[in-house]
Motif scaffolding. Structure first.
Motif, short mmCIF file in Angstrom:
data_model
loop_
_atom_site.label_atom_id
_atom_site.label_comp_id
_atom_site.label_asym_id
_atom_site.label_seq_id
_atom_site.Cartn_x
_atom_site.Cartn_y
_atom_site.Cartn_z
N LEU A 122 -34.69 -15.04 -21.42
CA LEU A 122 -34.21 -15.40 -20.09
C LEU A 122 -33.70 -16.83 -20.13
CD1 LEU A 122 -33.98 -14.75 -17.03
CD2 LEU A 122 -36.34 -15.63 -16.81
N GLU A 123 -32.44 -17.00 -19.70
CA GLU A 123 -31.88 -18.34 -19.58
C GLU A 123 -31.80 -18.71 -18.11
OE1 GLU A 123 -29.11 -18.80 -23.56
OE2 GLU A 123 -28.10 -18.28 -21.67
N LEU A 124 -32.34 -19.90 -17.80
CA LEU A 124 -32.35 -20.43 -16.44
C LEU A 124 -31.82 -21.86 -16.48
CD1 LEU A 124 -35.97 -19.27 -15.48
CD2 LEU A 124 -33.82 -18.17 -14.79
N SER A 125 -31.49 -22.40 -15.32
CA SER A 125 -31.05 -23.79 -15.25
C SER A 125 -32.14 -24.70 -15.80
CB SER A 125 -30.78 -24.18 -13.80
OG SER A 125 -29.71 -23.44 -13.28
N ALA A 126 -31.74 -25.72 -16.54
CA ALA A 126 -32.70 -26.67 -17.11
C ALA A 126 -33.56 -27.25 -15.99
CB ALA A 126 -31.96 -27.78 -17.85
N GLY A 127 -34.85 -27.37 -16.27
CA GLY A 127 -35.80 -27.91 -15.30
C GLY A 127 -36.51 -26.87 -14.48
N THR A 128 -36.04 -25.61 -14.54
CA THR A 128 -36.65 -24.55 -13.73
C THR A 128 -38.09 -24.28 -14.15
OG1 THR A 128 -34.49 -23.53 -13.35
CG2 THR A 128 -36.43 -22.14 -13.00
N VAL A 129 -38.34 -24.23 -15.45
CA VAL A 129 -39.69 -23.93 -15.94
C VAL A 129 -40.69 -24.95 -15.41
CG1 VAL A 129 -41.11 -23.88 -18.04
CG2 VAL A 129 -38.95 -22.64 -17.96
N LYS A 130 -40.34 -26.22 -15.48
CA LYS A 130 -41.22 -27.27 -14.97
C LYS A 130 -41.36 -27.17 -13.45
CE LYS A 130 -41.91 -32.24 -15.04
NZ LYS A 130 -41.40 -33.52 -15.48
N ARG A 131 -40.24 -26.92 -12.77
CA ARG A 131 -40.25 -26.87 -11.31
C ARG A 131 -41.17 -25.78 -10.77
NH1 ARG A 131 -37.24 -23.71 -8.00
NH2 ARG A 131 -35.72 -23.20 -9.61
N ILE A 132 -41.18 -24.59 -11.42
CA ILE A 132 -41.98 -23.48 -10.88
C ILE A 132 -43.34 -23.34 -11.57
CG2 ILE A 132 -39.92 -22.27 -10.07
CD1 ILE A 132 -40.32 -20.25 -12.35
N GLY A 133 -43.59 -24.15 -12.61
CA GLY A 133 -44.90 -24.15 -13.25
C GLY A 133 -45.16 -23.03 -14.23
N VAL A 134 -44.13 -22.58 -14.93
CA VAL A 134 -44.29 -21.51 -15.92
C VAL A 134 -45.21 -21.98 -17.06
CG1 VAL A 134 -43.06 -20.10 -17.63
CG2 VAL A 134 -42.06 -20.50 -15.38
N ARG A 135 -46.05 -21.05 -17.54
CA ARG A 135 -46.98 -21.35 -18.64
C ARG A 135 -46.89 -20.27 -19.72
NH1 ARG A 135 -50.25 -22.42 -13.91
NH2 ARG A 135 -51.05 -20.31 -14.04
N ASP A 136 -47.24 -20.63 -20.94
CA ASP A 136 -47.31 -19.63 -22.02
C ASP A 136 -48.18 -18.47 -21.57
OD1 ASP A 136 -45.72 -21.04 -23.77
OD2 ASP A 136 -47.38 -21.94 -24.86
N GLY A 137 -47.75 -17.26 -21.88
CA GLY A 137 -48.49 -16.07 -21.52
C GLY A 137 -48.10 -15.48 -20.17
N ASP A 138 -47.32 -16.22 -19.36
CA ASP A 138 -46.85 -15.65 -18.09
C ASP A 138 -46.06 -14.37 -18.38
OD1 ASP A 138 -47.97 -17.58 -16.48
OD2 ASP A 138 -46.09 -18.60 -16.01
N THR A 139 -46.08 -13.46 -17.42
CA THR A 139 -45.39 -12.18 -17.57
C THR A 139 -44.13 -12.14 -16.71
OG1 THR A 139 -47.50 -11.09 -18.00
CG2 THR A 139 -45.68 -9.68 -17.35
N LEU A 140 -43.08 -11.58 -17.30
CA LEU A 140 -41.81 -11.41 -16.62
C LEU A 140 -41.75 -10.01 -16.03
CD1 LEU A 140 -38.94 -12.71 -16.21
CD2 LEU A 140 -38.25 -11.41 -18.23
N ALA A 141 -41.56 -9.89 -14.73
CA ALA A 141 -41.37 -8.60 -14.09
C ALA A 141 -39.87 -8.36 -13.95
CB ALA A 141 -42.05 -8.58 -12.72
#
Length: 150
Positions: A122-141
């Protein structure tokens, strides 16, 4: 004349049905945030990715779907915007991420590898992962039809 009209009508209906199917929206949800995604399910689409785009809305992205699970590496050739690149396994679990990946300014472009085997990227705008708090092991629906993958 009537046969031609019927044939033309059927062709138009079939074309319209294919267009509706191709345009069916696919969304993904990650860490409680929903994104509309463009799909890359074949080699040509995966190679093109988000090349030449000058912007990407905060709630949009691109989902790369592969026919197998394997180590993946992405590069930013002709990609004009920085991205967060997230790698997911066959169970949709986040196995790796490359964050704030800059556009490629010099050839050869660096490759940004996954830390483990991945089937979805999944490619998202840079900074999105930090902004929404994604962590290793999170699941993509994934919601919607992925269609044929090759």
């Amino acid at each position: 004349m009537l046969k031609s009209l019927i044939a033309a009508s059927l062709l138009m209906l079939c074309s319209h049905a294919r267009a509706d199917t191709a345009a069916a929206p696919v969304t993904v949800t990650l860490h409680g945030q929903r994104f509309s995604v463009k799909l890359a399910t074949n080699e040509a689409a995966r190679e093109h990715g988000l090349m030449m785009r000058t912007s990407l809305a905060p709630d949009h992205g691109m989902l790369f779907v592969f026919p197998d699970t394997a180590p993946r590496g992405f590069w930013m050739k002709n990609t004009l915007i920085p991205l967060d690149i997230l790698y997911f396994d066959e169970q949709h679990k986040l196995v790796s991420a490359q964050l704030n990946v800059p556009p490629c300014k010099a050839v050869p472009c660096p490759v940004y590898p996954s830390a483990g085997p991945a089937r979805y990227v999944l490619e998202l705008s840079a900074g999105t992962v930090k902004r929404i708090g994604v962590r290793d092991g999170d699941t993509l629906a994934i919601e919607g039809k992925l269609g044929a993958v090759d």
